[in-house]
Structure formats: C-alpha cells, structure tokens
Design an enzyme around this catalytic site. Sequence first.
Site, PDB file in Angstrom:
ATOM      1  N   LEU A  19      13.694 -28.693 -20.558  1.00  0.00           N
ATOM      2  CA  LEU A  19      12.910 -28.536 -21.784  1.00  0.00           C
ATOM      3  C   LEU A  19      11.715 -29.478 -21.826  1.00  0.00           C
ATOM      4  CD1 LEU A  19      15.424 -28.230 -24.779  1.00  0.00           C
ATOM      5  CD2 LEU A  19      13.843 -26.489 -23.951  1.00  0.00           C
ATOM      6  N   LYS A  69      16.597 -39.949  -9.903  1.00  0.00           N
ATOM      7  CA  LYS A  69      16.445 -41.173 -10.694  1.00  0.00           C
ATOM      8  C   LYS A  69      16.668 -42.449  -9.877  1.00  0.00           C
ATOM      9  CE  LYS A  69      17.576 -39.100 -15.164  1.00  0.00           C
ATOM     10  NZ  LYS A  69      18.402 -39.195 -16.396  1.00  0.00           N
ATOM     11  N   ASP A 106      15.701 -43.317 -21.188  1.00  0.00           N
ATOM     12  CA  ASP A 106      16.969 -42.801 -21.717  1.00  0.00           C
ATOM     13  C   ASP A 106      17.675 -43.865 -22.561  1.00  0.00           C
ATOM     14  OD1 ASP A 106      16.866 -40.248 -20.600  1.00  0.00           O
ATOM     15  OD2 ASP A 106      17.763 -40.913 -18.716  1.00  0.00           O
ATOM     16  N   ALA A 130      32.011 -40.914 -16.844  1.00  0.00           N
ATOM     17  CA  ALA A 130      31.407 -41.973 -16.035  1.00  0.00           C
ATOM     18  C   ALA A 130      30.153 -41.395 -15.390  1.00  0.00           C
ATOM     19  CB  ALA A 130      32.401 -42.469 -14.988  1.00  0.00           C
ATOM     20  N   ARG A 154      38.416 -40.221 -15.160  1.00  0.00           N
ATOM     21  CA  ARG A 154      39.419 -39.410 -14.484  1.00  0.00           C
ATOM     22  C   ARG A 154      40.010 -40.057 -13.231  1.00  0.00           C
ATOM     23  NH1 ARG A 154      40.051 -34.431 -16.470  1.00  0.00           N
ATOM     24  NH2 ARG A 154      38.394 -33.504 -17.738  1.00  0.00           N
ATOM     25  N   TYR A 218      22.880 -30.472 -24.842  1.00  0.00           N
ATOM     26  CA  TYR A 218      22.088 -29.717 -25.825  1.00  0.00           C
ATOM     27  C   TYR A 218      22.159 -28.213 -25.594  1.00  0.00           C
ATOM     28  CZ  TYR A 218      18.399 -29.761 -22.203  1.00  0.00           C
ATOM     29  OH  TYR A 218      17.690 -29.637 -21.045  1.00  0.00           O
ATOM     30  N   GLY A 239      22.297 -33.957 -27.691  1.00  0.00           N
ATOM     31  CA  GLY A 239      21.499 -34.189 -26.501  1.00  0.00           C
ATOM     32  C   GLY A 239      20.030 -33.906 -26.729  1.00  0.00           C
TER      33      GLY A 239
END
Length: 276
Positions: A19, A69, A106, A130, A154, A218, A239
């Site tokens: 988006l 990233k 972020d 995580a 998990r 989102y 989100g």
Amino acid sequence: MSGAPRKAAVLGSPIAHSLSPVLHRAAYGELGLDGWTYDRFEVDEAALPGFLEGLGSEWAGLSLTMPLKRAVIPLLDEVSETAASVEAVNTVVFGPDGRRSGDNTDIPGIVAALRERGIEQVESAAVLGAGATASSALAALSRICSGEIVAYVRSEARADEMRQWGERLDVEVRTADWADAEQALSAPLVIATTPAGTTDDLAKHVPERPGTLFDVLYEPWPTELAARWSMFGGAVVSGLDLLVHQAVLQVQQMTGRPKAPLDAMRKAGERALAAR
C-alpha cells in the site's frame, strides 16, 4: 511548489500487495509535490546492490520491506541508532552527494499509533510471535513499557532470540510457550505480530474487559481476534495505523517537509483496501 522531479519507491519481494505507493502519492498530492513519483519494484537480496548502483541523482529515497530490511545495511553509508538497535532498515534517504542513510520508522510508528489512541505508558505488555516485527515491537515497548514484557513463541530457538533482543534493547522479556498464548490477552497491551490466521483460535479467549490490542495485520481486516476484541469494548490499533504512521515519517524524511498529511494518507489507504 513541486520543484525538480524526484523519485521514490518501495522495494521488496513480493511487493505487488504494498500500500506504500497509495500512501506516499496521497501525501505528494496534499503537499503539492507535483513532480514527485513513487513506485514499487520487485527486488530480492541478490538484486538489491545492482538496483542501488543504478539509481541517479533524482532519487530521494526508498521504502524497504521483506526481505531487504537487513540485507541493505552493508550497502549504506550510515544507519540510525533506532535501525541499528534491531538490525532492520525500512527507510533509505539519499543525500545531495548520494550518501545513503538508513533508518527504521516502524519503531516510532508503533509508538505514534499507540499514542494516537491515548496509550503513552503501560506497566506490562505481551507480544504474540517472534521475528523482525516482534523485535521492532520490543524496541517500541522499550520506550513506553515500565515493566515486564512476555513474548509467546512456538519454539525454544525463537524464545532465545526474543530474550537476546530484550537484553540488547534493555527491556525485561520473559518468554512463554504459544500453547499458553491465551494468557497474553489479559495484559494491558497486546501486540500481535503473527501472520494472518495465526491468532484466530485465541479470539474465543478474549477477556470481558480487554485492554489494548495492536494487531499489525491490515489485510484481511478485521482479524477474528480484533473483531472479538472490539466486541468486548477493547481498544484496537491496526496494521494500517502502523503503516500510515511509519509512512508519515518516511515522507517527512524523503521530502524534507516538517509535517506529512496523516489523515489524507490514512483515508487513501482505507479506500485502497476497501477496493480490493
């Protein structure tokens, strides 16, 4: 108002769903930046160095999503303290001399989205999941949470990872097994960082008086957990809220404008999601 034509874009793989072009273009329109363009490019780790080398002086900045990233960090001239704290850059700004500066919007985006809902400080919090988004959540919580953070994961490997992030970010992190994740829902603030569908089974365990849920998804929206949370009167941050707030900071950094049009960007994002 528009000045010389400038370019910006979002890179990642996959990228078709992003988006970001909708949000950034809405900002350019409101700011009168007629000569600015913002596109999306499918770029993976292998292609990233060549893509960066091929950019000209008309480029103002880049937004980065997975899996870039961390891969971009060795290719930058400088990285902000915020981005270095989680080893994740989602924003690259090009200086007049071509210098590449990396940042992470972020983390302050999470803080800003919570602040918009009146959440300035919490005594404790829970993180579901995580990984990269969870580490950003921990970094954000290091700014607003005064007590313990419990991360529900998990595997023991993921638990170790979250504890290490906690030590690095100087926050108190306790880990718990995902099988006990329903216990997370009683925390004053719950941040869900998991993929679509992962928290659906938790919806039936929402307490009668829930606190605040920050669900980083989102699409699809609302998640079953978010819908149930709202039904019981709890505050929900989505989100899209995160996406808009982090994009506001990106626009400001890339354009040099002191304030980006938050409301116009959010409305553009809502319209785009409604049309899908």
